[in-house]
Write an enzyme that holds these catalytic residues in place. Sequence first.
Site, PDB file in Angstrom:
ATOM      1  N   VAL A 108      52.031  72.125  38.449  1.00 32.10           N
ATOM      2  CA  VAL A 108      52.268  70.786  38.953  1.00 32.10           C
ATOM      3  C   VAL A 108      51.128  69.907  38.451  1.00 32.10           C
ATOM      4  CG1 VAL A 108      52.362  69.335  41.014  1.00 32.10           C
ATOM      5  CG2 VAL A 108      53.561  71.529  40.977  1.00 32.10           C
ATOM      6  N   LYS A 109      51.504  68.766  37.882  1.00 36.50           N
ATOM      7  CA  LYS A 109      50.506  67.865  37.298  1.00 36.50           C
ATOM      8  C   LYS A 109      50.038  66.839  38.331  1.00 36.50           C
ATOM      9  CE  LYS A 109      51.058  66.545  32.940  1.00 36.50           C
ATOM     10  NZ  LYS A 109      51.708  65.997  31.701  1.00 36.50           N
TER      11      LYS A 109
END
Length: 362
Positions: free
Chosen positions: A138-139
């Site tokens: 997840v960024k």
Amino acid sequence: MSRLHDLYSEQGQSPWLDNLKRSWIVSGELQGWVDRGARGITSNPSIFQKAMTGTDAYDEQLRSLTAEGASVEESYWKLVVRDIMDALEILRPVHESSDGLDGYVSVEVDPRLATDTGGTIAAARELHGRIDRPNLYVKIPATAEGIPAIHRMISEGRSINVTLIFSLDRYREVMEAYVSGLESCPGDLSGVSSVASFFISRTDNEVDRRLDVLGGPEALSLRGRAAVAQGQVAYDMFRTVFRGPRWDSLVQRGARVQRPLWASTSTKNPSYPDTLYVDTLIGPDTVNTLPDATLEAFEAHGTVARTIDADPDSAHGVLRAVSDVGVDLAEVSRVLEDEGVAAFVASFDDLLADLGAKAATF
């Protein structure tokens, strides 16, 4: 074997593909990129905007979601999650064969949360829960408000791609968030992974613009040099942080280094070589995520050689020289961070508007 395979096998750098679209998944082209040596995939709102507009690849699912009464934003996330899940399955063999080093697919939290720590934490948890796969990243953007969210996610054992890093000072904060997050994470750390995405070419765009305004032979001689120098100095910092007693104690618990990931590595200035930001940033324990056009260029005529730490003193000297002629690198990084967040928000908003217009026609 290709240059992309050589990049990993000979130099320890993982080439990733900075693009994702459903037509590639369906046609087998994405699998083809993996076969050619791509070891991971990154995505962002701008990439999904390009993928979902001007094509009918998503129409069938969007039509079904609209009929079910899903909102435009709910539909967006379901479209994205399906692509991410399919890509994760394609990359799963890479993840397994590399013992969790590579094979990751990255999906970004809502870019409108870039200045909302609590909202980012909640969104990252939700994405990790919805896409429960070991090779998911997840960024989270490396804004001031993003740093505590990164620490929290790592302390909970969640793998994170830290994005939108433009300055060495912020990169230091990112590494500290990762290390201290691991220290707060109980138990075995071998399942926790992270990369720190340092944006490259955009720095040259902004620095070169300021050097052109300053003029003079000294300033103009520095054009096209600041971004690579900053990346090379960042690598020097990385090598310093991930060694010594503090880090060794985490390694005993299974910790992995947070690899630097070179992002924005397509060449924006046509007068520069098209593989400039690949050839000059090659070294072990790094990732370079490349648009498909840059991957093609590197395959055709890139140079596979360790360059990232060939002359660290020179890299430091370039940054000093840029500052000495009057370019404020701290201000440059602030401008680029604001522009980067704004660009992703604009892409996100435009895409929602486009999806809404398309859904209204069904």
